[in-house]
Design an enzyme around this catalytic site. Sequence first.
Site, PDB file in Angstrom:
ATOM      1  CG  HIS A 130     -12.905   4.243   2.759  1.00 19.97           C
ATOM      2  ND1 HIS A 130     -13.640   5.323   3.188  1.00 19.97           N
ATOM      3  CD2 HIS A 130     -11.617   4.511   3.078  1.00 19.97           C
ATOM      4  CE1 HIS A 130     -12.839   6.221   3.750  1.00 19.97           C
ATOM      5  NE2 HIS A 130     -11.611   5.745   3.684  1.00 19.97           N
ATOM      6  NE  ARG A 184      -6.093   1.762  -0.040  1.00 21.96           N
ATOM      7  CZ  ARG A 184      -6.086   2.924   0.582  1.00 21.96           C
ATOM      8  NH1 ARG A 184      -4.964   3.426   1.027  1.00 21.96           N
ATOM      9  NH2 ARG A 184      -7.206   3.580   0.752  1.00 21.96           N
ATOM     10  CG  ASN A 244      -1.833   1.125   1.342  1.00 24.89           C
ATOM     11  OD1 ASN A 244      -1.780   2.048   0.534  1.00 24.89           O
ATOM     12  ND2 ASN A 244      -2.699   1.093   2.336  1.00 24.89           N
ATOM     13  CD  GLU A 291      -8.806  -0.685   3.905  1.00 29.59           C
ATOM     14  OE1 GLU A 291      -8.340  -0.459   5.039  1.00 29.59           O
ATOM     15  OE2 GLU A 291      -9.002   0.195   3.069  1.00 29.59           O
ATOM     16  NE  ARG A 301     -10.010  13.234   3.593  1.00 29.70           N
ATOM     17  CZ  ARG A 301      -9.967  11.949   3.281  1.00 29.70           C
ATOM     18  NH1 ARG A 301     -10.794  11.462   2.377  1.00 29.70           N
ATOM     19  NH2 ARG A 301      -9.103  11.137   3.857  1.00 29.70           N
TER      20      ARG A 301
END
Length: 390
Positions: free
Chosen positions: A174, A85, A7, A377, A233
């Site tokens: 996601h 990923r 990743n 993940e 965010r």
Amino acid sequence: MNVLVINAGSSSLKFQLLDVDTREVYAKGNCERIGIDGSFVGYESIAVEGKQKIEAPLPDHKTAMQYVIDIINATGKDFIGIGHRVVQGGWYFPESKVVTDESLGWVREVAPLAPLHNYAEADAIEVCRELFPDKGNVVVADTSFHYAIPERAHRYALPRDVVDKLHIRKYGAHGTSHRYIWRATKEFLGDDCHKLVSCHLGSGASLCAITDGRNMDTTMGLTPLDGLIMGTRCGTIDPATVCYLQRVGGYSVDEVDTMMNKQSGLLAVSGISSDSRDIELAADDGDNNARMAIEMFAYRTAQLVCEMAQANEGIDTIAFSAGIGENSSTMRAEIAKKLAWLGVKIDDEKNRVRSDKVREISAADSKIRVLVVPTNEEYMIALDVAELLG
Ligand code: AMP
């Protein structure tokens, strides 16, 4: 069957070597501050006791990968392939794909949609192909699971020619986590679960509506800025705010971009931190801005649970996951309280239990089952690699 999962970020490279059959992790770690002063590799491995830290210059991802190779070799375990990923798969990755020259080109072609991530990920894939010429590589895009969202939910009501030319649509994020959460929830509840609202609540946060494994909608959009308020965010705001900030506020495009991505969300509302642990502590001490940050996060999450329930045309299960969803009993309780009118009721004692296992926290008389599902993940990525290369 062992798989190496990579990743890569612009200045980091996380790795994990795991067995997809037993789920045993043989080594995992993170190469941090790549290309920056003070770089290091932090890792754990079956070959050594405890957490390790190698402080070394990491000028680029290739150098970082050399350290990863040494760490992997020390475990004495071979692996069948490497899963990468990729944050943005665009229109090329409705499912995970084996890396070829062509598919690596696609990762770069769609990079303008996620410039901070895709270029670094493409570079990492290239490095792996060079360093492990006999191993296959697989792209597992975070957007793939969302590609099947019905058109009514993924289309933006902008002029068709503009949308087509610029490939504008809801891509979400996601996706690999939501896919895992569905799988783990289904394993746990069996036939009791058909309409799930998956809540990935971390420093980035999104919800996903899943009906019998099919993705019906998600809260992130063209980019991961949409939807929920997040650590830094702003999430969904009136899109005209962007024009107003520029026209009247005098902010440049880049300044607005930075403001919305890095200076907003929980950080802006609380004025304290982007981390919900700090905010919860301040709220306990009576800080009103911290209380409002928690209130807004819980309110927006509850509101979006309802939006996702509409996409599912029903809801039988809510799953909480990621940093906040897995760890913050306070936030879970606040969200559940707001959904009480829908028949959501959690058991306070079960909610307080800490565990790394899937667990149910709803009360026996709750109309909707509520679970905590630790996401994984890496395991999902490894499963895709096993399926494509095994
Ligand atoms: P993630 O992006 O999934 O790693 O989640 C990171 C976020 O999870 C952090 O910014 C924290 O806000 C939150 N978090 C982690 N642990 C806890 C905890 N014990 N209580 C509350 N929030 C937590």
